[in-house]
Design a protein around this motif. Sequence first.
Motif, PDB file in Angstrom:
ATOM      1  N   ASP A 178       0.907  -1.183   0.000  1.00 48.37           N
ATOM      2  CA  ASP A 178       0.052   0.059  -0.005  1.00 48.37           C
ATOM      3  C   ASP A 178       0.837   1.215   0.021  1.00 48.37           C
ATOM      4  N   ILE A 179       2.150   1.114   0.216  1.00 54.49           N
ATOM      5  CA  ILE A 179       3.030   2.320   0.204  1.00 54.49           C
ATOM      6  C   ILE A 179       3.860   2.498  -1.226  1.00 54.49           C
ATOM      7  N   ILE A 180       3.606   3.201  -2.064  1.00 56.69           N
ATOM      8  CA  ILE A 180       4.330   3.297  -3.480  1.00 56.69           C
ATOM      9  C   ILE A 180       5.611   3.936  -2.988  1.00 56.69           C
ATOM     10  N   TYR A 181       6.878   3.564  -3.187  1.00 57.38           N
ATOM     11  CA  TYR A 181       7.906   4.383  -3.013  1.00 57.38           C
ATOM     12  C   TYR A 181       9.041   4.248  -4.135  1.00 57.38           C
ATOM     13  N   PRO A 182       9.529   5.315  -4.742  1.00 57.80           N
ATOM     14  CA  PRO A 182       9.212   6.844  -4.444  1.00 57.80           C
ATOM     15  C   PRO A 182       7.585   6.897  -4.874  1.00 57.80           C
ATOM     16  N   ALA A 183       7.011   7.974  -4.036  1.00 51.80           N
ATOM     17  CA  ALA A 183       5.464   8.196  -4.374  1.00 51.80           C
ATOM     18  C   ALA A 183       5.455   8.953  -5.871  1.00 51.80           C
ATOM     19  N   ILE A 184       6.457   9.420  -6.379  1.00 53.57           N
ATOM     20  CA  ILE A 184       6.393  10.253  -7.701  1.00 53.57           C
ATOM     21  C   ILE A 184       6.019   9.094  -8.895  1.00 53.57           C
ATOM     22  N   HIS A 185       6.372   7.776  -8.187  1.00 52.93           N
ATOM     23  CA  HIS A 185       5.980   6.537  -9.388  1.00 52.93           C
ATOM     24  C   HIS A 185       4.719   6.021  -9.219  1.00 52.93           C
ATOM     25  N   ARG A 186       3.771   6.531  -8.548  1.00 49.91           N
ATOM     26  CA  ARG A 186       2.536   5.893  -8.406  1.00 49.91           C
ATOM     27  C   ARG A 186       1.797   5.917  -9.653  1.00 49.91           C
ATOM     28  N   GLU A 187       1.816   6.699 -10.424  1.00 47.70           N
ATOM     29  CA  GLU A 187       0.839   6.750 -11.768  1.00 47.70           C
ATOM     30  C   GLU A 187       1.448   5.573 -12.770  1.00 47.70           C
ATOM     31  N   THR A 188       2.753   5.566 -12.587  1.00 45.65           N
ATOM     32  CA  THR A 188       3.584   4.379 -13.536  1.00 45.65           C
ATOM     33  C   THR A 188       3.026   2.980 -12.744  1.00 45.65           C
ATOM     34  N   SER A 189       2.982   2.892 -11.348  1.00 48.29           N
ATOM     35  CA  SER A 189       2.633   1.438 -10.761  1.00 48.29           C
ATOM     36  C   SER A 189       1.301   1.216 -10.802  1.00 48.29           C
ATOM     37  N   LEU A 190       0.403   2.149 -11.145  1.00 52.53           N
ATOM     38  CA  LEU A 190      -0.879   1.885 -11.359  1.00 52.53           C
ATOM     39  C   LEU A 190      -1.313   1.435 -12.928  1.00 52.53           C
ATOM     40  N   LYS A 191      -0.613   1.693 -13.923  1.00 50.85           N
ATOM     41  CA  LYS A 191      -0.717   1.353 -15.030  1.00 50.85           C
ATOM     42  C   LYS A 191       0.024   0.209 -15.229  1.00 50.85           C
ATOM     43  N   MET A 192       1.342  -0.396 -14.523  1.00 51.03           N
ATOM     44  CA  MET A 192       1.685  -1.840 -14.318  1.00 51.03           C
ATOM     45  C   MET A 192       0.538  -2.691 -13.850  1.00 51.03           C
ATOM     46  N   LEU A 193      -0.276  -2.398 -12.993  1.00 48.61           N
ATOM     47  CA  LEU A 193      -1.369  -3.185 -12.556  1.00 48.61           C
ATOM     48  C   LEU A 193      -2.134  -4.057 -13.677  1.00 48.61           C
ATOM     49  N   GLU A 194      -2.410  -3.106 -14.740  1.00 44.46           N
ATOM     50  CA  GLU A 194      -3.130  -3.687 -15.896  1.00 44.46           C
ATOM     51  C   GLU A 194      -2.638  -4.782 -16.567  1.00 44.46           C
ATOM     52  N   ASN A 195      -1.331  -5.021 -16.652  1.00 44.10           N
ATOM     53  CA  ASN A 195      -0.724  -6.369 -17.376  1.00 44.10           C
ATOM     54  C   ASN A 195       0.387  -6.566 -16.676  1.00 44.10           C
ATOM     55  N   GLY A 196       0.665  -6.334 -15.380  1.00 43.48           N
ATOM     56  CA  GLY A 196       1.812  -6.617 -14.454  1.00 43.48           C
ATOM     57  C   GLY A 196       1.259  -6.857 -13.367  1.00 43.48           C
ATOM     58  N   ALA A 197       2.230  -6.410 -12.188  1.00 41.73           N
ATOM     59  CA  ALA A 197       2.141  -6.547 -10.848  1.00 41.73           C
ATOM     60  C   ALA A 197       2.990  -5.788  -9.986  1.00 41.73           C
ATOM     61  N   LEU A 198       2.729  -5.637  -8.609  1.00 38.98           N
ATOM     62  CA  LEU A 198       3.255  -5.066  -7.740  1.00 38.98           C
ATOM     63  C   LEU A 198       3.641  -6.391  -6.962  1.00 38.98           C
ATOM     64  N   ILE A 199       4.656  -6.473  -6.246  1.00 34.78           N
ATOM     65  CA  ILE A 199       4.743  -7.753  -5.037  1.00 34.78           C
ATOM     66  C   ILE A 199       5.848  -7.314  -4.029  1.00 34.78           C
ATOM     67  N   THR A 200       5.628  -7.802  -2.991  1.00 35.57           N
ATOM     68  CA  THR A 200       6.445  -7.412  -1.728  1.00 35.57           C
ATOM     69  C   THR A 200       6.423  -8.722  -0.774  1.00 35.57           C
ATOM     70  N   GLU A 201       7.020  -8.809   0.197  1.00 37.75           N
ATOM     71  CA  GLU A 201       7.138  -9.794   1.097  1.00 37.75           C
ATOM     72  C   GLU A 201       6.794  -9.218   2.469  1.00 37.75           C
ATOM     73  N   ASN A 202       6.541  -7.823   2.476  1.00 38.14           N
ATOM     74  CA  ASN A 202       6.238  -7.019   3.693  1.00 38.14           C
ATOM     75  C   ASN A 202       4.942  -6.882   3.857  1.00 38.14           C
ATOM     76  N   PRO A 203       4.624  -6.910   5.240  1.00 41.70           N
ATOM     77  CA  PRO A 203       3.227  -6.648   5.792  1.00 41.70           C
ATOM     78  C   PRO A 203       2.667  -5.365   5.144  1.00 41.70           C
ATOM     79  N   ILE A 204       1.299  -5.212   5.040  1.00 44.95           N
ATOM     80  CA  ILE A 204       0.693  -3.841   4.508  1.00 44.95           C
ATOM     81  C   ILE A 204       1.059  -3.161   5.713  1.00 44.95           C
ATOM     82  N   GLY A 205       1.561  -1.694   5.121  1.00 44.10           N
ATOM     83  CA  GLY A 205       1.828  -0.725   6.019  1.00 44.10           C
ATOM     84  C   GLY A 205       3.370  -0.460   6.370  1.00 44.10           C
ATOM     85  N   SER A 206       4.212  -1.376   6.073  1.00 45.68           N
ATOM     86  CA  SER A 206       5.454  -1.514   6.147  1.00 45.68           C
ATOM     87  C   SER A 206       6.155  -0.389   5.406  1.00 45.68           C
TER      88      SER A 206
END
Length: 369
Positions: A178-206
């Motif tokens: 839930d925490i996009i870092y750096p925040a300036i890449h939020r728009e790109t990360s949202l586009k990535m979700l359409e045909n890609g993904a975000l992954i992490t091993e860290n709990p929500i809020g980390s």
Amino acid sequence: MDQQRVYQVALNFIPGIGHMLVKQLVSYCGSAEQVFKTTKGKLLKIPGIGEHTASLISSDAVLKRAEDELNNCEKHGTEILLYTDKTFPKRLKQINDAPSLIYVKGKADLNNEKVVSIVGTRKATEYGKRLTEELIEQLTPHNPLIISGLAYGIDIAAHKASLKHNLSTVGVMASGIDIIYPAIHRETSLKMLENGALITENPIGSKPDAHRFPARNRIIAGMCDAVVVIEAAKKGGALITANIANSYNKDVFAVPGDLKNEFSEGCNALIKSNQAHLIQSAKDIEYIMNWEASAKPMAPKLFDTTILESNEKLVVEELQKQKEAILIDNLSWTTQLEPSKLASILLNLEFKGYVNSLPGKRFRLATRK
């Protein structure tokens, strides 16, 4: 709510227990549920479990936290993939320090046939960014999954180039999903979700604390077939990722650069010390990785197995059942042949033209061209 998943997720919230110990606990006790139902006395007999940890396992607090985490994931449109799930990245599963779970948001096939991680300096030059896009464009016929770390510089250039060329791309995060870092890449990360993904091993809020980045880098290295370093200084996350990839016996590629440019020093050093293949274009990756230039899958040959010895025939018949290349360890298990004996058989079959050997001790039937 699936109670079994609650137990499995809860193991990861026991303070002081890392991913390797989570797997060890399940191995000793038989299941995640049994870990929490095992008496404190028996828990203390498990290597790595002390008095304090055994007391924490006996508490209901971690189970409550796991339930809350699963509810939070549902709210954030996020899935938790467990190490035991079929859809867990198979390449990542092979490394010793693989996470016991990952959080996934998006639609990417994490077990894509070809996976390339692209990393580099956060202070990328225009030359480095251009090379990144050119390389990804050249790789497009292979339809690879492109992985990077969503950071400034080469990372975000790789993600953007993947989006431009309609390739699935995955950002491995050092924070909670839930925490996009750096925040300036939020728009790109949202586009990535359409045909890609975000992954992490860290709990929500980390939060993206410093110690989480080297751990993030091992996932970038572990999920791929090959790591490509575009630009890198003497020290930094890109070199850490390359070193980790080498320890996992992954192929590492580095782009050579200007001897006087500080962001070429890391790549040049990797090449000079034989820790990376020198790469000038995607053709170098195709050659080293034994990738066909065509994106179309080759048809398997029709083999006459009657002329083979019994064990050779057994191996060929097993490979015919596989839709993709198989690790020699897995092939040993399915054929019940000793690894040393199987290696000899595979070598003979390769000489005879029945089998293709791929990087990472993987094998498949030879293809018809």
